[in-house]
Motif scaffolding. Structure first.
Motif, short mmCIF file in Angstrom:
data_model
loop_
_atom_site.label_atom_id
_atom_site.label_comp_id
_atom_site.label_asym_id
_atom_site.label_seq_id
_atom_site.Cartn_x
_atom_site.Cartn_y
_atom_site.Cartn_z
N LEU A 61 29.42 36.88 44.74
CA LEU A 61 29.38 35.75 45.64
C LEU A 61 29.72 34.47 45.32
CD1 LEU A 61 26.51 37.13 48.28
CD2 LEU A 61 29.17 37.11 48.87
N GLN A 62 29.02 34.30 44.02
CA GLN A 62 28.99 32.87 43.58
C GLN A 62 30.44 32.70 42.60
OE1 GLN A 62 25.31 33.14 41.05
NE2 GLN A 62 24.38 32.00 42.85
N GLY A 63 31.27 33.60 42.54
CA GLY A 63 32.52 33.72 42.11
C GLY A 63 32.77 34.15 40.52
N GLU A 64 31.54 34.39 40.27
CA GLU A 64 31.16 34.77 38.41
C GLU A 64 31.76 36.40 38.55
OE1 GLU A 64 30.28 32.93 36.23
OE2 GLU A 64 30.19 30.96 37.45
N LEU A 65 32.89 36.61 38.59
CA LEU A 65 33.29 38.02 38.39
C LEU A 65 33.05 38.74 37.30
CD1 LEU A 65 34.10 39.51 40.83
CD2 LEU A 65 36.15 38.05 41.18
N ASP A 66 33.13 38.04 36.12
CA ASP A 66 33.05 38.70 34.73
C ASP A 66 31.35 39.20 34.76
OD1 ASP A 66 35.71 38.62 33.78
OD2 ASP A 66 35.07 36.56 33.00
N ARG A 67 30.57 38.20 35.24
CA ARG A 67 29.23 38.44 35.22
C ARG A 67 28.85 39.53 36.00
NH1 ARG A 67 25.68 33.38 36.14
NH2 ARG A 67 26.21 33.14 33.95
N ALA A 68 29.43 39.65 37.53
CA ALA A 68 29.09 40.70 38.36
C ALA A 68 29.85 41.88 37.79
CB ALA A 68 30.15 40.22 39.78
N HIS A 69 30.82 41.98 37.23
CA HIS A 69 31.27 43.40 36.69
C HIS A 69 30.24 43.95 35.81
CE1 HIS A 69 33.95 46.39 35.46
NE2 HIS A 69 33.93 45.90 34.08
N LYS A 70 29.60 43.04 34.57
CA LYS A 70 28.58 43.43 33.84
C LYS A 70 27.41 43.88 34.48
CE LYS A 70 30.51 40.34 30.22
NZ LYS A 70 30.38 39.11 29.75
N PHE A 71 26.94 43.26 35.59
CA PHE A 71 25.77 43.76 36.15
C PHE A 71 26.01 44.98 36.86
CE2 PHE A 71 24.07 39.26 35.88
CZ PHE A 71 22.95 39.38 35.29
N ARG A 113 38.24 41.20 43.99
CA ARG A 113 38.16 41.15 42.79
C ARG A 113 39.34 40.81 41.66
NH1 ARG A 113 33.98 44.13 44.12
NH2 ARG A 113 34.92 46.35 43.85
N MET A 114 40.59 41.32 42.24
CA MET A 114 41.76 41.41 41.86
C MET A 114 42.15 40.00 42.01
SD MET A 114 43.26 45.23 43.17
CE MET A 114 44.77 45.17 42.50
N ASN A 115 42.21 39.36 42.80
CA ASN A 115 42.48 37.92 43.15
C ASN A 115 41.77 37.15 42.15
OD1 ASN A 115 44.48 36.93 45.49
ND2 ASN A 115 43.17 38.79 46.19
N VAL A 116 40.40 37.34 42.12
CA VAL A 116 39.55 36.46 41.28
C VAL A 116 39.96 36.63 39.87
CG1 VAL A 116 37.40 35.80 40.30
CG2 VAL A 116 37.84 36.15 42.67
N ASN A 117 40.15 38.04 39.56
CA ASN A 117 40.63 38.41 38.07
C ASN A 117 42.10 37.64 37.93
OD1 ASN A 117 38.47 39.75 37.33
ND2 ASN A 117 39.12 41.78 38.10
N ALA A 118 42.76 37.74 38.97
CA ALA A 118 44.43 37.12 38.57
C ALA A 118 44.34 35.63 38.36
CB ALA A 118 45.09 37.28 39.84
N LEU A 119 43.14 34.94 38.84
CA LEU A 119 42.96 33.60 38.66
C LEU A 119 42.58 33.20 37.38
CD1 LEU A 119 42.09 32.37 42.28
CD2 LEU A 119 44.29 32.28 41.17
N ASN A 120 41.75 34.24 37.07
CA ASN A 120 41.18 34.06 35.55
C ASN A 120 42.37 34.36 34.50
OD1 ASN A 120 39.02 33.66 33.61
ND2 ASN A 120 38.46 35.82 33.91
N LEU A 121 43.03 35.31 34.84
CA LEU A 121 44.26 35.39 33.87
C LEU A 121 45.22 34.05 33.74
CD1 LEU A 121 45.17 39.02 34.89
CD2 LEU A 121 44.41 38.24 32.56
N LEU A 122 45.32 33.50 34.99
CA LEU A 122 46.41 32.47 35.15
C LEU A 122 45.58 31.36 34.13
CD1 LEU A 122 47.39 32.18 38.79
CD2 LEU A 122 49.04 32.63 36.64
N SER A 123 44.41 31.37 34.17
CA SER A 123 43.82 30.03 33.60
C SER A 123 43.89 30.19 31.96
CB SER A 123 42.17 29.99 33.74
OG SER A 123 41.35 30.98 33.42
N LYS A 124 43.94 31.60 31.62
CA LYS A 124 44.09 31.97 30.16
C LYS A 124 45.64 32.31 29.94
CE LYS A 124 39.84 34.58 30.35
NZ LYS A 124 39.13 35.77 30.21
N ASP A 125 46.55 31.51 30.59
CA ASP A 125 48.11 31.67 30.45
C ASP A 125 48.59 32.90 30.30
OD1 ASP A 125 48.48 28.81 30.25
OD2 ASP A 125 47.64 28.56 28.34
#
Length: 152
Positions: A61-71, A113-125
């Motif tokens: 909910l807080q947009g922390e998808l990496d942390r959410a996935h780990k939990f 989750r896919m959208n958030v992961n895609a945005l994360n990938l974009l931020s990493k070029d």
């Protein structure tokens, strides 16, 4: 005279009480309070699958998808045969804990989750990987406005 003894409900553990209060806070959209309660429960028992799942949900909910996935991964590793007592998703109440993990596979949540992961990938070029992931999300839910916007 016939006497029937009805067993009393057991007392909630501190972890159960904190998780229950956290779920109630989520239902009231008090996400910071919920996060605080879930983290307190985590301090009591870092291996409790309900706490780990709740921390995954609040992280999502807080947009922390990496942390959410780990939990979520930690929660599913713990496993539990216990039933869900309270949930902000009424269809999960009374169902086994594994139902919560299966709900992670629901299409809207997967697309989110896919959208958030895609945005994360974009931020990493990693643009080509992000576009590929967004196209996959679009196949799952063709009218999702976030996916359409992110692809644009």
């Amino acid at each position: 005279m016939l006497k029937i003894t009805i067993p009393r409900h057991s007392e909630l553990t501190p972890v159960q009480k904190l998780n229950r209060d956290g779920v109630e806070a989520v239902k009231k959209h008090q996400y910071e309070k919920a996060a605080s309660l879930f983290y307190k429960a985590y301090l009591y028992d870092p291996a409790d699958p309900f706490t780990l799942n709740n921390l995954g949900y609040i992280s999502e909910l807080q947009g922390e998808l990496d942390r959410a996935h780990k939990f979520y991964a930690l929660a599913s590793e713990q496993g539990s045969n216990a039933n869900i007592d309270r949930s902000n998703a009424k269809q999960l109440e009374g169902k086994p804990m594994q139902s919560a993990f299966q709900s992670l596979q629901d299409v809207p949540m997967r697309v989110n989750r896919m959208n958030v992961n895609a945005l994360n990938l974009l931020s990493k070029d990693s643009g080509s990987q992000a576009v590929s992931l967004l196209r996959e999300a679009l196949r799952l839910e063709p009218q999702n406005p976030f996916t359409l916007n992110n692809l644009g």
